[in-house]
Design a protein around this motif. Structure first.
Motif, PDB file in Angstrom:
ATOM      1  N   ARG A 155      43.727  38.191  36.866  1.00 32.02           N
ATOM      2  CA  ARG A 155      42.975  37.365  37.828  1.00 32.02           C
ATOM      3  C   ARG A 155      41.493  37.693  37.781  1.00 32.02           C
ATOM      4  O   ARG A 155      40.643  36.797  37.819  1.00 32.02           O
ATOM      5  CB  ARG A 155      43.516  37.585  39.233  1.00 32.02           C
ATOM      6  CG  ARG A 155      44.861  36.917  39.502  1.00 32.02           C
ATOM      7  CD  ARG A 155      45.305  37.190  40.924  1.00 32.02           C
ATOM      8  NE  ARG A 155      46.535  36.483  41.245  1.00 32.02           N
ATOM      9  CZ  ARG A 155      47.193  36.621  42.386  1.00 32.02           C
ATOM     10  NH1 ARG A 155      46.742  37.461  43.309  1.00 32.02           N
ATOM     11  NH2 ARG A 155      48.302  35.923  42.609  1.00 32.02           N
ATOM     12  N   SER A 215      40.019  36.255  34.631  1.00 30.36           N
ATOM     13  CA  SER A 215      39.906  34.796  34.735  1.00 30.36           C
ATOM     14  C   SER A 215      38.732  34.409  35.610  1.00 30.36           C
ATOM     15  O   SER A 215      37.971  33.482  35.293  1.00 30.36           O
ATOM     16  CB  SER A 215      41.198  34.207  35.298  1.00 30.36           C
ATOM     17  OG  SER A 215      42.285  34.445  34.433  1.00 30.36           O
ATOM     18  N   GLU A 246      35.459  35.038  33.694  1.00 35.59           N
ATOM     19  CA  GLU A 246      35.218  34.023  32.666  1.00 35.59           C
ATOM     20  C   GLU A 246      34.780  32.708  33.296  1.00 35.59           C
ATOM     21  O   GLU A 246      33.884  32.024  32.781  1.00 35.59           O
ATOM     22  CB  GLU A 246      36.488  33.813  31.843  1.00 35.59           C
ATOM     23  CG  GLU A 246      36.841  35.007  30.960  1.00 35.59           C
ATOM     24  CD  GLU A 246      38.175  34.819  30.264  1.00 35.59           C
ATOM     25  OE1 GLU A 246      38.805  33.753  30.472  1.00 35.59           O
ATOM     26  OE2 GLU A 246      38.589  35.722  29.514  1.00 35.59           O
TER      27      GLU A 246
END
Length: 278
Positions: A263, A266, A269
């Motif tokens: 998480r 992510s 990013e």
């Protein structure tokens, strides 16, 4: 060549006699472990700028009290000797009988409440305390040696543990020596302290995650050490209860760390993709 260690002797008495004062060594080891843990976690908390040593001492007061109660309740409910049937045994902590899983759960929950009460970061305090917990456990486990309890299967290894006839389990001949599981857990926990300190220095995990790493590391060690023990225990599927608990809790902690890492990556990013170009 002769072995440099013939065997490890056990104390003849689990009580230290200091004049008119009798001190139960089991309780003394637990107390020394708590003192060492509060010292280490307090230093780490101050160094991280998350609080003071006084903060940690206050939090530890609540956490340790809850941990001892939780550990005792876990033992009373789960031990194969069914101590719950004998209320007179319930408060006799000095005779042994503290279940680590119950102590960690109760201690962590109540400590979390005490941390919020002082207005500190729960994650920050948990990170500071993570290496201190196995330090306390390493010292506390020496109490099992004093009580001549919770040892492993018979062995003739150079570091085998001697047990006197009074504490010898039924079915074993006098002079039988056993795996010193207390020593294995002491060494495992001290190694875990070093690993956690190294991880914290090199990786700088997000607040609180180091505690989950501790849970994974302790669960691995407890699983194989528990498998050596011969004291009566509830079991199923070929494993002892505490082995099942170690597997379940360890997998949950590892899963939490993996999901949290995914998480976080992510989110990082996504944030980078949304940054306007120059």
């Amino acid at each position: 060549m002769a072995n440099w260690i013939a065997s490890i002797p056990s104390p003849s008495d689990g009580v230290l006699h200091l004049g008119p004062i009798d001190i139960h060594a089991y309780g003394l080891m637990i107390a020394l472990g708590v003192v060492a843990a509060v010292w280490l976690s307090g230093r780490r908390l101050e160094a991280a700028g998350e609080g003071t040593r006084d903060d940690m001492s206050s939090i530890a007061l609540w956490g340790v009290l809850a941990g001892v109660i939780g550990a005792r309740l876990y033992f009373i409910v789960t031990d194969a000797s069914r101590p719950w049937k004998t209320p007179s045994r319930w408060p006799k902590v000095w005779e042994g009988g503290l279940g680590v899983p119950g102590g960690i759960l109760a201690g962590a929950l109540v400590a979390g409440w005490a941390i919020r009460r002082r207005g500190l970061s729960v994650g920050g305090v948990y990170t500071a305390a993570a290496p201190a917990i196995p330090l306390a456990q390493a010292i506390g486990r020496i109490g099992n040696w004093w009580n001549q309890e919770l040892f492993g299967r018979p062995t003739d290894l150079p570091w085998a543990l001697e047990i006197d006839d009074e504490h010898l389990p039924a079915g074993y001949e006098s002079g039988t020596t056993f795996h010193p599981t207390f020593l294995y857990e002491v060494l495992w926990n001290l190694s875990l302290v070093g690993v956690l300190l190294l991880i914290d220095r090199r990786l700088k995990l997000r607040p609180g995650r180091l505690l989950a790493v501790y849970v994974v590391g302790y669960s691995i060690g407890r699983f194989w050490i528990e498998g050596l023990r011969i004291d009566p225990a509830r079991a199923g599927g070929g494993w002892r209860l505490n082995q099942w608990v170690s597997i379940i809790v360890g997998v949950l902690a590892a899963g939490y760390l993996l999901i949290d890492w995914l998480r976080h990556n992510s989110a990082s990013e996504a944030a980078q993709e949304n940054v306007p170009g120059e």
